[in-house]
Enzyme design. Structure first.
Site, short mmCIF file in Angstrom:
data_model
loop_
_atom_site.label_atom_id
_atom_site.label_comp_id
_atom_site.label_asym_id
_atom_site.label_seq_id
_atom_site.Cartn_x
_atom_site.Cartn_y
_atom_site.Cartn_z
N GLU A 138 0.80 -1.23 0.00
CA GLU A 138 0.00 0.00 0.00
C GLU A 138 0.82 1.28 0.00
O GLU A 138 0.77 2.06 0.96
CB GLU A 138 -0.96 0.01 1.20
CG GLU A 138 -1.87 -1.20 1.27
CD GLU A 138 -2.95 -1.08 2.35
OE1 GLU A 138 -2.95 -0.07 3.08
OE2 GLU A 138 -3.80 -1.97 2.43
N GLU B 101 -5.46 -8.57 1.11
CA GLU B 101 -6.06 -8.21 2.41
C GLU B 101 -7.54 -7.92 2.20
O GLU B 101 -7.90 -7.17 1.29
CB GLU B 101 -5.44 -6.94 3.01
CG GLU B 101 -4.07 -7.11 3.59
CD GLU B 101 -3.54 -5.81 4.22
OE1 GLU B 101 -4.36 -4.98 4.67
OE2 GLU B 101 -2.32 -5.66 4.26
#
Ligand code: FCB
Length: 433
Positions: free
Chosen positions: A158, A343
């Site tokens: 991320e 995720e």
């Protein structure tokens, strides 16, 4: 469903291992500043996974998943400038060897936000070119030492959060609020990815990729201003990462907005973009919800988040399973490489009663999202799904106040208790194999 679909569970170094004060990261510094992290909590002890990793690997084994997604702490490996810690490397060797012994594949991320404090002190974070060289030095060690034990490797987790939350919104370490820093951190963290890709391709052969968090952006109040805000927020948070990695350019609308704000973009070099867009073997997508926005004149990036009346998790995030598919579809506009959902999961206010946690809401959240992914896996070439998270852990600015685990952690005794969602995921996986 796709053949060989990978079921997995995810966690990250700083959130679970415990530093035991042997080294310092930007999150340790950030947590000491009042008002940045819930109760000034930090990762000193976390879940003490450093000492309890064998028990944790056993729990992963018993869950029946194929793969465990973990990250390596840069600061554990390089606690000081130029000082390599053998203990640090050995910890990851032991963990990866234990996973192999138990026949669990490893999906290893080299950076999940825990930059060593010495790097920050030296260059101010990801806003400086030198950070990319320090990262390359660290990544080379990781790759040379651990490649044999690793099944899949990802450079970054991320990058949007490191750049946008860390350097523009000030919500993550190092807590800066500066538009120029947002684009510099974006560019240099991606360049770090590009440099590592080059090193890996020249020397190794396994699968390497990157993990992006993508959230479908939309507005409830359809008008010109809000539609513009949707586009620009999509550029800032999604396309600013997809476009350079897959197309070797930044979104034109974002660059124009930055120029209007008098940001000098001459630090972005063509040769950087070449490195950044080197082909990856897979894309990891992290997704929890959508992003509902409206126009906001007071924000240099022109949008603000707004509340909906949809059902929410304990993070106040809307529960929107279909938006996960929209994010995968958006990524598919850029690439054909296999996609893994690296995720997805939810925080709820769990209660441990008589050694049990009946987390019906999390169970429903996970199974709904997972079943959707299974259904769409052939059409969208989705190769796997990892639940966030293996166990409750340090949830960044929220400290230990938000629990995402399918295993409950008692932070006084470190006792682990699998929750109801753990058992239902196990059952689901078993029945699908
Ligand atoms: C993601 C992070 C992960 C965790 C979840 C809830 O953005 O990658 O570490 O905090 O959110």
């Amino acid at each position: 469903m796709k053949n060989n679909f990978t079921y997995g569970v995810s966690a990250a170094s700083y959130q679970i291992e415990g530093t035991h004060n042997k080294f310092e990261t930007i999150w340790d510094t950030f947590a000491k500043k009042d008002g940045c992290v819930h109760n000034n909590e930090d990762g000193t002890f976390a879940c003490d996974h450093y000492n309890l990793f064998k028990e944790d690997v056993q729990l992963i084994k018993d869950l029946g998943v194929d793969s465990y997604r973990l990250s390596i702490s840069w600061a554990r490996v390089f606690p000081e400038k130029g000082v390599l810690s053998r203990d640090g490397i050995d910890f990851y060797k032991s963990l990866l060897t234990e996973l192999k012994r138990q026949n669990i594949k490893s999906n290893v991320t080299m950076y999940h936000w825990d930059m060593p404090s010495w790097v920050y002190d030296e260059v101010g974070g990801w806003i400086h070119l030198d950070a990319t060289e320090y990262f390359l030095e660290y990544a080379k060690v990781i790759i040379d030492e651990l490649d044999d034990l690793v099944d899949m490797l990802a450079t970054l987790n991320e990058p949007m959060c490191s750049a946008y939350l860390g350097h523009y919104l000030g919500l993550h370490a190092p807590g800066h609020r500066d538009l120029e820093e947002y684009i510099k951190a974006t560019h240099y963290i991606l360049l770090a990815h590009g440099k590592v890709m080059k090193y890996y391709r020249e020397n190794y052969k396994k699968q390497i990729g990157i993990v992006l968090n993508l959230s479908h952006v939309l507005t409830d109040a359809d008008n010109d201003d809000n539609n513009m805000a949707v586009n620009i927020h999509d550029a800032v948070t999604n396309r600013a990462y997809l476009e350079p990695v897959f197309n070797g350019s930044y979104p034109e609308d974002l660059l124009n907005l930055l120029r209007k704000n008098n940001i000098d973009l001459s630090f972005i070099k063509d040769e950087d973009l070449k490195l950044i867009s080197a082909p990856v073997d897979f894309l990891g997508i992290n997704n929890y919800t959508h992003a509902l926005v409206e126009y906001d004149q007071s924000n240099q990036l022109l949008s603000k988040g707004v509340q909906s009346d949809l059902p929410k998790t304990a993070m106040d995030w809307d529960i929107t399973p279909e938006s996960l598919i929209k994010s995968v579809e958006q990524a598919r506009e850029y690439t054909d490489v296999p996609i893994y959902i690296t995720e997805n999961g939810a925080a709820f206010d769990d209660e441990l009663i008589n050694d049990e946690v009946v987390d019906n809401e999390r169970e429903e959240y996970i199974l709904t999202h997972l079943k959707l992914i299974e259904q769409e896996s052939v059409r969208l070439n989705i190769q796997g799904y990892y639940v966030w998270s293996l166990m409750d852990n340090f949830e960044w600015a929220y400290g230990y106040s938000k629990r995402f685990g399918i295993i409950y952690v008692d932070y006084k005794t470190y006792k682990r208790t699998p929750k109801k969602s753990y058992y239902s995921l196990k059952k689901h996986i078993l029945s699908n194999k």
